[in-house]
Motif scaffolding. Sequence first.
Motif, PDB file in Angstrom:
ATOM      1  N   THR A  35      32.452  41.663  42.981  1.00  9.63           N
ATOM      2  CA  THR A  35      32.940  40.511  42.304  1.00  9.63           C
ATOM      3  C   THR A  35      31.934  40.127  40.911  1.00  9.63           C
ATOM      4  O   THR A  35      32.798  39.729  39.991  1.00  9.63           O
ATOM      5  CB  THR A  35      32.830  39.124  43.076  1.00  9.63           C
ATOM      6  N   GLN A  36      30.790  40.441  40.750  1.00  6.59           N
ATOM      7  CA  GLN A  36      30.188  40.277  39.815  1.00  6.59           C
ATOM      8  C   GLN A  36      30.630  41.123  38.750  1.00  6.59           C
ATOM      9  O   GLN A  36      30.545  40.711  37.537  1.00  6.59           O
ATOM     10  CB  GLN A  36      28.604  40.822  40.215  1.00  6.59           C
ATOM     11  N   GLU A  37      30.847  42.362  39.026  1.00  6.49           N
ATOM     12  CA  GLU A  37      31.292  43.402  38.049  1.00  6.49           C
ATOM     13  C   GLU A  37      32.496  42.889  37.338  1.00  6.49           C
ATOM     14  O   GLU A  37      32.858  43.042  36.238  1.00  6.49           O
ATOM     15  CB  GLU A  37      31.641  44.794  38.579  1.00  6.49           C
ATOM     16  N   LEU A  38      33.481  42.402  38.361  1.00  2.00           N
ATOM     17  CA  LEU A  38      34.909  41.839  37.846  1.00  2.00           C
ATOM     18  C   LEU A  38      34.582  40.801  36.899  1.00  2.00           C
ATOM     19  O   LEU A  38      35.310  40.508  36.048  1.00  2.00           O
ATOM     20  CB  LEU A  38      35.862  41.548  38.910  1.00  2.00           C
ATOM     21  N   ILE A  39      33.937  39.842  37.309  1.00  2.89           N
ATOM     22  CA  ILE A  39      33.435  38.516  36.306  1.00  2.89           C
ATOM     23  C   ILE A  39      33.011  38.930  35.079  1.00  2.89           C
ATOM     24  O   ILE A  39      33.307  38.540  33.818  1.00  2.89           O
ATOM     25  CB  ILE A  39      32.483  37.811  37.143  1.00  2.89           C
ATOM     26  N   TYR A  40      32.104  40.041  35.134  1.00  6.82           N
ATOM     27  CA  TYR A  40      31.687  40.755  33.876  1.00  6.82           C
ATOM     28  C   TYR A  40      32.761  41.236  33.021  1.00  6.82           C
ATOM     29  O   TYR A  40      32.770  40.864  31.765  1.00  6.82           O
ATOM     30  CB  TYR A  40      30.568  41.672  34.133  1.00  6.82           C
ATOM     31  N   LYS A  41      33.451  42.051  33.568  1.00  2.43           N
ATOM     32  CA  LYS A  41      34.662  42.671  32.986  1.00  2.43           C
ATOM     33  C   LYS A  41      35.677  41.589  32.256  1.00  2.43           C
ATOM     34  O   LYS A  41      36.157  41.834  31.335  1.00  2.43           O
ATOM     35  CB  LYS A  41      35.495  43.802  33.936  1.00  2.43           C
ATOM     36  N   ALA A  42      35.632  40.821  33.062  1.00  3.19           N
ATOM     37  CA  ALA A  42      36.692  39.541  32.744  1.00  3.19           C
ATOM     38  C   ALA A  42      36.084  38.677  31.294  1.00  3.19           C
ATOM     39  O   ALA A  42      37.062  38.573  30.557  1.00  3.19           O
ATOM     40  CB  ALA A  42      37.249  38.714  33.812  1.00  3.19           C
ATOM     41  N   GLY A  43      35.008  38.740  31.164  1.00  7.79           N
ATOM     42  CA  GLY A  43      34.386  37.886  30.085  1.00  7.79           C
ATOM     43  C   GLY A  43      33.925  38.986  28.970  1.00  7.79           C
ATOM     44  O   GLY A  43      33.655  38.375  28.038  1.00  7.79           O
ATOM     45  N   GLY A  95      41.157  49.918  21.501  1.00  7.83           N
ATOM     46  CA  GLY A  95      42.108  50.876  22.198  1.00  7.83           C
ATOM     47  C   GLY A  95      41.530  51.442  23.596  1.00  7.83           C
ATOM     48  O   GLY A  95      42.088  52.280  24.046  1.00  7.83           O
ATOM     49  N   LYS A  96      40.323  51.080  24.019  1.00  4.74           N
ATOM     50  CA  LYS A  96      39.620  51.627  25.085  1.00  4.74           C
ATOM     51  C   LYS A  96      39.426  50.367  26.187  1.00  4.74           C
ATOM     52  O   LYS A  96      39.106  49.335  25.896  1.00  4.74           O
ATOM     53  CB  LYS A  96      38.210  52.138  25.007  1.00  4.74           C
ATOM     54  N   ILE A  97      39.849  50.662  27.484  1.00  4.51           N
ATOM     55  CA  ILE A  97      39.492  49.905  28.661  1.00  4.51           C
ATOM     56  C   ILE A  97      38.517  50.205  29.206  1.00  4.51           C
ATOM     57  O   ILE A  97      38.425  51.261  29.628  1.00  4.51           O
ATOM     58  CB  ILE A  97      40.834  49.861  29.265  1.00  4.51           C
ATOM     59  N   PRO A  98      37.508  48.974  29.328  1.00  2.03           N
ATOM     60  CA  PRO A  98      36.225  49.317  29.902  1.00  2.03           C
ATOM     61  C   PRO A  98      36.389  49.658  31.386  1.00  2.03           C
ATOM     62  O   PRO A  98      37.104  49.196  32.245  1.00  2.03           O
ATOM     63  CB  PRO A  98      35.615  48.098  29.879  1.00  2.03           C
ATOM     64  N   GLY A  99      35.670  50.721  31.779  1.00  6.00           N
ATOM     65  CA  GLY A  99      35.785  51.133  33.163  1.00  6.00           C
ATOM     66  C   GLY A  99      36.880  52.344  33.408  1.00  6.00           C
ATOM     67  O   GLY A  99      36.746  52.941  34.273  1.00  6.00           O
TER      68      GLY A  99
END
Length: 129
Positions: free
Chosen positions: A101-109, A117-121
């Motif tokens: 969940t911490q990683e998802l919050i980071y990625k969303a922000g 043109g690159k998607i993180p992760g």
Amino acid sequence: MATAAFVVDQRVKFQNFGNSNYRSREVGEAFRKLNLAKIIHLVYPTTALEVPVLPDLKKHLRLQFLDTGILNYILGIASKMIMMEDLSESYKGAIIPHIITQELIYKAGDTSFLGTGKIPGLGGSGPGL
């Protein structure tokens, strides 16, 4: 705040939180301040199956510490975590969903990838980014 760590990966309600005598309004106000200070993130569930996925503010929420190290310290498992080979052994396995969940919050922000043109992760590229 110490009590909040012991309900990691569980839904909570503010009324009498941690067996305290505080009312829902008082506890909610304290958690909203911790949320504004970026110490805890209030994660409300959703029942939406389509976009936009909106939180249901009437349902019980989960508390997400934004620093797993602080959480591990409060739980008293920080030193044990260093020696662990399998994180599912840590605090009844609740640390794994917390980290995800911490990683998802980071990625969303994290909007720094926009325009690259690159998607993180994913390491790939996507149209329109």
